[in-house]
Design a protein around this motif. Structure first.
Motif, PDB file in Angstrom:
ATOM      1  N   UNK A  18      40.941  34.080  31.384  1.00  0.00           N
ATOM      2  CA  UNK A  18      41.008  35.302  30.588  1.00  0.00           C
ATOM      3  C   UNK A  18      42.405  35.910  30.648  1.00  0.00           C
ATOM      4  N   UNK A  19      43.000  35.925  31.844  1.00  0.00           N
ATOM      5  CA  UNK A  19      44.329  36.519  31.987  1.00  0.00           C
ATOM      6  C   UNK A  19      45.384  35.706  31.231  1.00  0.00           C
TER       7      UNK A  19
ATOM      8  N   UNK B 185      40.924  34.739  40.884  1.00  0.00           N
ATOM      9  CA  UNK B 185      41.035  33.347  40.441  1.00  0.00           C
ATOM     10  C   UNK B 185      39.936  32.959  39.468  1.00  0.00           C
ATOM     11  N   UNK B 186      38.811  33.648  39.551  1.00  0.00           N
ATOM     12  CA  UNK B 186      37.704  33.326  38.645  1.00  0.00           C
ATOM     13  C   UNK B 186      37.996  33.738  37.214  1.00  0.00           C
TER      14      UNK B 186
ATOM     15  N   UNK C 191      48.588  46.912  40.652  1.00  0.00           N
ATOM     16  CA  UNK C 191      47.225  47.361  40.922  1.00  0.00           C
ATOM     17  C   UNK C 191      46.243  46.204  40.901  1.00  0.00           C
ATOM     18  N   UNK C 192      46.415  45.286  39.947  1.00  0.00           N
ATOM     19  CA  UNK C 192      45.510  44.136  39.877  1.00  0.00           C
ATOM     20  C   UNK C 192      45.611  43.304  41.147  1.00  0.00           C
ATOM     21  N   UNK C 193      46.816  43.068  41.629  1.00  0.00           N
ATOM     22  CA  UNK C 193      46.976  42.261  42.836  1.00  0.00           C
ATOM     23  C   UNK C 193      46.487  43.002  44.086  1.00  0.00           C
ATOM     24  N   UNK C 194      46.612  44.317  44.096  1.00  0.00           N
ATOM     25  CA  UNK C 194      46.083  45.081  45.223  1.00  0.00           C
ATOM     26  C   UNK C 194      44.555  45.077  45.210  1.00  0.00           C
ATOM     27  N   UNK C 195      43.968  45.103  44.018  1.00  0.00           N
ATOM     28  CA  UNK C 195      42.509  45.114  43.916  1.00  0.00           C
ATOM     29  C   UNK C 195      41.888  43.831  44.444  1.00  0.00           C
ATOM     30  N   UNK C 196      42.628  42.716  44.369  1.00  0.00           N
ATOM     31  CA  UNK C 196      42.040  41.455  44.822  1.00  0.00           C
ATOM     32  C   UNK C 196      41.864  41.407  46.340  1.00  0.00           C
ATOM     33  N   UNK C 197      42.387  42.394  47.058  1.00  0.00           N
ATOM     34  CA  UNK C 197      42.125  42.472  48.498  1.00  0.00           C
ATOM     35  C   UNK C 197      40.684  42.875  48.785  1.00  0.00           C
ATOM     36  N   UNK C 198      40.035  43.451  47.783  1.00  0.00           N
ATOM     37  CA  UNK C 198      38.622  43.797  47.928  1.00  0.00           C
ATOM     38  C   UNK C 198      37.818  42.496  47.961  1.00  0.00           C
ATOM     39  N   UNK C 199      36.971  42.290  48.965  1.00  0.00           N
ATOM     40  CA  UNK C 199      36.193  41.046  49.045  1.00  0.00           C
ATOM     41  C   UNK C 199      35.301  40.813  47.840  1.00  0.00           C
ATOM     42  N   UNK C 200      34.980  41.879  47.088  1.00  0.00           N
ATOM     43  CA  UNK C 200      34.118  41.716  45.922  1.00  0.00           C
ATOM     44  C   UNK C 200      34.876  41.200  44.705  1.00  0.00           C
ATOM     45  N   UNK C 201      36.206  41.128  44.791  1.00  0.00           N
ATOM     46  CA  UNK C 201      37.034  40.750  43.643  1.00  0.00           C
ATOM     47  C   UNK C 201      37.551  39.325  43.834  1.00  0.00           C
ATOM     48  N   UNK C 202      37.416  38.523  42.795  1.00  0.00           N
ATOM     49  CA  UNK C 202      37.920  37.147  42.800  1.00  0.00           C
ATOM     50  C   UNK C 202      38.774  36.950  41.549  1.00  0.00           C
TER      51      UNK C 202
ATOM     52  N   UNK D  24      41.946  40.953  28.701  1.00  0.00           N
ATOM     53  CA  UNK D  24      42.298  41.553  29.986  1.00  0.00           C
ATOM     54  C   UNK D  24      41.101  42.280  30.597  1.00  0.00           C
ATOM     55  N   UNK D  25      40.431  43.117  29.799  1.00  0.00           N
ATOM     56  CA  UNK D  25      39.263  43.837  30.307  1.00  0.00           C
ATOM     57  C   UNK D  25      38.133  42.880  30.674  1.00  0.00           C
ATOM     58  N   UNK D  26      37.920  41.872  29.840  1.00  0.00           N
ATOM     59  CA  UNK D  26      36.865  40.906  30.131  1.00  0.00           C
ATOM     60  C   UNK D  26      37.198  40.093  31.379  1.00  0.00           C
ATOM     61  N   UNK D  27      38.498  39.804  31.576  1.00  0.00           N
ATOM     62  CA  UNK D  27      38.897  39.095  32.778  1.00  0.00           C
ATOM     63  C   UNK D  27      38.700  39.930  34.027  1.00  0.00           C
ATOM     64  N   UNK D  28      39.086  41.211  33.966  1.00  0.00           N
ATOM     65  CA  UNK D  28      38.865  42.099  35.116  1.00  0.00           C
ATOM     66  C   UNK D  28      37.386  42.256  35.412  1.00  0.00           C
ATOM     67  N   UNK D  29      36.587  42.278  34.370  1.00  0.00           N
ATOM     68  CA  UNK D  29      35.128  42.340  34.555  1.00  0.00           C
ATOM     69  C   UNK D  29      34.617  41.057  35.205  1.00  0.00           C
ATOM     70  N   UNK D  30      35.097  39.920  34.722  1.00  0.00           N
ATOM     71  CA  UNK D  30      34.682  38.631  35.280  1.00  0.00           C
ATOM     72  C   UNK D  30      35.092  38.511  36.747  1.00  0.00           C
ATOM     73  N   UNK D  31      36.264  39.061  37.078  1.00  0.00           N
ATOM     74  CA  UNK D  31      36.748  38.996  38.454  1.00  0.00           C
ATOM     75  C   UNK D  31      36.023  39.956  39.378  1.00  0.00           C
ATOM     76  N   UNK D  32      35.238  40.876  38.814  1.00  0.00           N
ATOM     77  CA  UNK D  32      34.524  41.850  39.638  1.00  0.00           C
ATOM     78  C   UNK D  32      35.318  43.103  39.917  1.00  0.00           C
TER      79      UNK D  32
END
Length: 235
Positions: free
Chosen positions: A113-114, A108-109, A95-106, A173-181
């Protein structure tokens, strides 16, 4: 996927979903297939879950849990639980890797955290594995579990370390997902509610049927969630 695709494509009905939630809805079938295939593979591969126990191979004089874990045949229910847990982890990673297809998600940023989440999980799991056999013996002494329950011994010695490792990993993990958008910037009520539901479900499904062990399983992830929320709200 076309880089011009917008966030609205992931949430076309404007349900107010985060990119992670929108990806879960959009790719639900793929995620279910990933989880089921992983669960089936782990169930078939782990013929005797006792070999994964920290007490496996230890002299029978080392404690109560050693006799319980090394005796008898494989525990079917524990194999199922291992498969389910592995399937959920595989689906979550997908799911995390699929979410990065969203242009709002980065993604790598948020690699820092991960990496911290992965390190916390490994250290927490390793530390808890060392104390799990002694903890089982203590619970037997308190009358919380029975000494001849191989299922309880395996559940405690296999899944309690996962609870501690998950507790150490959940905040970064949650803070990283938040940071990634991928999640709400403020870890909104929906995110907190779903996280609480997941940790309660984990404690209920993977712990022996006792309120003390339920609390032992639920406490580490709950503390991790509290740290993440406090970091966002007051940091």
């Amino acid at each position: 996927m076309d880089s011009a695709e917008t966030v609205d494509t992931f949430d076309p009905r404007r349900r107010g979903l985060s990119p992670l939630g929108a990806a879960a809805r959009r790719h639900a079938r793929r995620l279910v297939a990933t989880g089921l295939s992983t669960a089936g593979f782990v169930f078939a591969a782990v013929r005797d879950p006792g070999i994964l126990s920290p007490a496996a191979g230890v002299s029978p004089t080392a404690g109560v849990s050693t006799d319980v874990v090394t005796a008898g045949g494989p525990a079917l229910l524990v194999r199922l639980e291992l498969g389910v847990l592995a399937g959920l982890l595989a689906a979550g990673a997908s799911l995390v890797f699929l979410a990065q297809r969203d242009p709002a998600v980065d993604i790598r940023a948020a690699w820092g955290w991960f990496a911290l989440a992965a390190a916390g999980f490994l250290v927490g799991t390793a530390a808890a594995r060392q104390v799990a056999p002694a903890l089982f013996d203590l619970l037997v002494e308190w009358g919380r579990v029975t000494a001849d329950s191989r299922q309880s011994a395996l559940e405690l010695e296999l899944f309690f370390p996962a609870a501690v490792g998950g507790g150490a990993a959940v905040a970064p993990l949650l803070l990283g997902l938040r940071r990634a958008g991928a999640l709400s910037r403020r870890l909104a009520g929906g995110t907190r509610g779903l996280s609480l539901l997941c940790l309660v479900a984990f404690a209920a499904c993977f712990s022996p049927p006792d309120s003390t062990t339920f609390a032992l399983y639920a406490a580490p992830p709950a503390v991790g969630l509290g740290v993440a929320v406090a970091w966002v709200e007051f940091g």
